[in-house]
Design an enzyme around this catalytic site. Sequence first.
Site, mmCIF file in Angstrom:
data_model
loop_
_atom_site.group_PDB
_atom_site.id
_atom_site.type_symbol
_atom_site.label_atom_id
_atom_site.label_comp_id
_atom_site.label_asym_id
_atom_site.label_seq_id
_atom_site.Cartn_x
_atom_site.Cartn_y
_atom_site.Cartn_z
ATOM 1 N N CYS A 82 -31.551 -46.214 -3.107
ATOM 2 C CA CYS A 82 -31.748 -45.491 -4.231
ATOM 3 C C CYS A 82 -30.472 -45.511 -5.161
ATOM 4 O O CYS A 82 -30.607 -45.475 -6.349
ATOM 5 C CB CYS A 82 -31.838 -43.868 -3.900
ATOM 6 S SG CYS A 82 -32.989 -43.657 -2.582
ATOM 7 N N ASP A 124 -7.043 12.763 5.788
ATOM 8 C CA ASP A 124 -5.417 12.881 5.539
ATOM 9 C C ASP A 124 -5.062 13.944 4.440
ATOM 10 O O ASP A 124 -6.074 14.125 3.786
ATOM 11 C CB ASP A 124 -4.817 11.531 5.019
ATOM 12 C CG ASP A 124 -3.373 11.505 4.710
ATOM 13 O OD1 ASP A 124 -2.682 11.987 5.617
ATOM 14 O OD2 ASP A 124 -3.066 10.936 3.685
ATOM 15 N N ASP A 162 -5.207 7.181 1.972
ATOM 16 C CA ASP A 162 -4.914 6.410 0.528
ATOM 17 C C ASP A 162 -4.838 4.931 0.892
ATOM 18 O O ASP A 162 -4.820 4.272 -0.078
ATOM 19 C CB ASP A 162 -3.825 7.014 0.087
ATOM 20 C CG ASP A 162 -2.522 6.442 1.192
ATOM 21 O OD1 ASP A 162 -2.659 5.682 1.972
ATOM 22 O OD2 ASP A 162 -1.345 7.003 0.874
ATOM 23 N N ASP A 190 -1.981 4.636 5.140
ATOM 24 C CA ASP A 190 -2.760 4.884 6.320
ATOM 25 C C ASP A 190 -3.624 3.666 6.916
ATOM 26 O O ASP A 190 -4.551 3.961 7.385
ATOM 27 C CB ASP A 190 -3.961 5.975 5.812
ATOM 28 C CG ASP A 190 -3.253 7.261 5.606
ATOM 29 O OD1 ASP A 190 -2.241 7.748 5.773
ATOM 30 O OD2 ASP A 190 -3.696 7.964 4.463
#
Lengths: 125, 750
Positions: free
Chosen positions: B16, B431, B630, B634
Site C-alpha cells: 500500500c 478544619d 484548604d 491540610d
Amino acid sequence: MIILVNLLGLALIALIVWWFWMAKSFTRHSAANVVAAEHDLVAIDVENGVYTPDTIHVKKGKTITLRFTRKDPNPCAEMVLLPDFNTSAELPLNKPYDMKLTPEKEGEFEFTCQMGMYRGQLVVE
Amino acid sequence: MNTHHLALTGISCAGCVRSIEKALNAVPGVTKAEINFAERTAMVEGDVTIDSLISAVETAGYGASMLNLDADGNETDMSEKEAVEQAHYWILIRRFIVAGVVGAALFSAALFDWLPAITAKYGQFSWGMAAAITLFVMYYSGRNFYIGAWKAFNVNNANMDTLVALGTGAAWLYSTLVVIAPSSVPSLAQHAYYEAAAIIISLLNLGQALEMRARGKTSQAIKRLIGLQAKTARVVRNGKDIDVPMEDVQLNDIIRVRPGEKVPVDGVITEGHSNLDESMITGEPLPVSKKLDDDVVGGTLNKTGSFLFKATRVGKDTALARIIGMVRQAQNSKPPIGRLADTISGIFVPIVLIAAVLTAMLWFDFGPSPKAAYMLVATMTVLIIACPCALGLATPISVMVGVGKAAEYGILIRNGEALQTAGKLTTVVLDKTGTVTEGRPSVTQIVATAASNKDTILQLAASIETGSEHPLAEAIVSHARENNTTFSTVTDFNAISGLGVSAKIEGQTLLLGNRKLMNDHNIDVSSLNEDFDALAQQGATPMFLANAGKAAGIIAVSDPIKADSAHAIKRLQAKGLKVVMLTGDNMATAAAVAQQVGINDVLAEVLPEDKANNVEKLQQGGEVVAMVGDGINDAPALTQANVGFAIGTGTDVAIESADVTLMRGSLHGVADAIDISLATLKNIKQNLVGSFLYNTLGIPIAAGILYPIIGVLLNPIIAGAAMAASSVTVVTNANRLRFFKTKSKMESSV
C-alpha cells in the site's frame, strides 16, 4: 436427524467459545493487527466497531503516542478509555487525536470505548 | 513550496505504501513524498494543495486527512463536533425512514395478504422482489451493522453489531430459502420474515439517533465551560488597545476589561475596580467586588467598572482550562460500582450467541411444529433483544452528567471513585481556620495589666510578629499598621510550633503565645486568666504577652465564622453524618466556635503534622472520613481521608491536590457534593438494575420461556423496539440528573 442437529448445535457453541475466548489470545499475538511500537507513535483507526490495530506492544518506561483517528460517527466510538492509565479521551471525527502514555508496569492493559464494545489491548513488555 | 502532513488510513501492507507514494508523486507540483508506514502518515513537499493530495490518495483506494502537527489538534472544537453529530443524526433518521417505510409496507403486505402465498402463482416472484427490496434496505440502512460484525469477528471479537447482523441476517437467509425452495420446509413453516428484518434495522437506527441526541445533552456541562472561554482579549500595547486572539495573549500582558465583558485570562488587577460575576466558575451567586491587586479569573463576567489587569496565567494554565481538563477527565472515569457491568459486557455477546444456539436446540428438540419457523423466530428474538450497550453505558453516562452537574455548582470531583465514596461518608472532619471561619483573622481585643498599656502591647506584639507568616501574626501586624504603630527592631526570633513565638527587643525577652508557653517559662499569668478564658469562650484566639519574665497583657485575634457555616453543618448532620472540627487552636476557642456552629465533637490543639493521624484514628474506628481543608496546609490530612475536600476561595486552589475541590468557600459545597454524589449513585444503580433486569428477563422471554406456560412467543419486531429503547432509556435516565437541585440551591431560589 435429531442427534445430528444437536451435535451441530453443540459444535457451534464450542466454536463460539473457541473463537471469541480461547482463540483470542492465540490470534491476537500473531494477526496482522498487532503492532510493535518500535517507533514512538502508533496510529490507530477507530472504525466499524474495531480498533485497527487492536493490540499494541510497547516497551516499559518508554513514552508512546497513540494517534487515534475516529472514522465512525456513531456515538459509541466517541470515547476511548484506558482505565489502567487513568486516562481517557473524546475522539473528534476524522481528525487524529494524540494520546501520550508512559507505561511503567508490565502487563496487558485494555483500552475500550465507553460501552466496552470497541476493545483493544496495550501489551507492555 | 509547502510541506503537508497527512494521516493515512486503510494501509495494511508495505505494498500500500508504494501505491500511495506513487499516487502522491503523480500529483503535479509534488517534489517529495515520504510515507511512514508505522505511523501511517505521509509528508509531502511541493507546490500543491492539501485537497489535491487527499483526493490522489483516495483515488488510489486509501483514505487521507490533514494532519496538523504544530497546532494542538487535541482540543475538540465543539461547534465542529456538533455539526458532525447533526449530520450523522440525519443520516440515521434517513436510514430509519427508508427501512421503516419498506418494513411497514412488507408488514402490511403480510398482514392483509397483499402478496400471493409463496407457493401460489407469482408467489415466488413477488416474494423474490420483497427479498431484493429487503436486501437493499439491509445495505442502505444496515450495512454498518454487517461491516462492524464482520470486522469484529475477524479479530475474535463480538459486539452489538454481531447480534444485529446475525439476527436480521438469519431472518433474511431463512426467508429467502423458503422463497427459493418452499418445499425444503414444511408447509406451515413457509413464511417469510423480511418485514421483521427491515423493521428491526429501522428501529435500531432510530434508537441510535435518539441516543445520540440524548448523549449530546449529557455533555452540556462541559460545553458550558468551554463556552465561557473568551475569543479575544483587548491587550494594551504601546499605549493602544488591540484586540488579540486568545492564543496570542502573553504572560504579563496588560489587558483592559470593560463593563459587560468577559475576563479573558487569569491575572491581577493593576488599575481600576469593579464587581465581577464569578458564579460560572465558583457557583457563588453574588457578584464579588475587586480592587487593585485582587485576582481575576478568566471566563468570569465584569459587571460594573472598567479595569486593567496583568495576565498571570494564559492558555492551558488558566483556572478555566484546568477545570475543563479535570471535568473531562473525571467524566470519563468509572466508579468501582461499574466494574461488574464492565466485566459482564465484555463477555456478554458470546454468551448471548451461545444462548441463541441453545434456544434453537431446545425448540428443535421440544418445540411444536413447524419447528424450523419457531427455531428461527426464537433465536432471532434472543439475538435482537440482548442489549450489551445499555449495560455498558449505565455507569459512565450517569457519571458524565453527575460530574458535569457538580461543576455547575463550582464543585470539581476528581474521579468516579471519589464520587462513589462521597456517597458513603459517615464522618466529616472540618478544619477550623478558613473552613468553618473566614480565615481572615483580625485583632478584636487587647487587655493590659496595670503595669502596661494597650498601645505598648500592640507595639511589642506586632514588632515580634513581623517576622512570622502565621495568619494570626499577619492580623496583629496589619492591625498595628492601621494604628500607625512604629515597629521596634527584633532579634532572636523563634517560632515554637503549637505554642507561640519568642524574640528579643532591646535585650529583653518577649514571649507571645498560649498558656502552655507561659507555663513552660514559669510566667505567672493568674491576673489575666479570667480575661483569657472569657475571650476564648467568645471564640477568639487570645495570646499572652510576657515581657522580661512578667505577664504584660493579652492580645486577642478572632476569625469571624462564615455566615452560612452553621446552616451547612446542620445540613451535614441532617444527613446522619458526624461532624468533627479539627484545629490547632486552644480548646476553649475551638469549643466556642464549635458551639456557635453546632458541632459537638472537637479535636483542639492538634499540631499541623498530627492532623492526618487524627483522620487515620477516626478511620480505624470504622468511619468513612471526609476531610475538608484548604488544600495546602491540610494536604496530608486530605490525602489520608477517604475523600479530601479542598475548600477554596475562587481560583487560588490547588485543584490537583484533592478528591473534590470546592471553588467557593462555603461549606454548603460539601453537602452539595454529597447530595450530587448520592443522586448520581442512585441514578447509576437504577441504570444498572434496569439493564441487568432487562437482559436477564428479556433473553429468557425471547427464547420462549413463556411459551409452555401461556403460549406466548415474543415477536422479533417487539424485541427490536425494546432493544432500541433500552439504551435510549439509560441515557434519558442519566439526563434526569441535569435537573437535579441540591438543598442549598432550592432554598436560595425560594
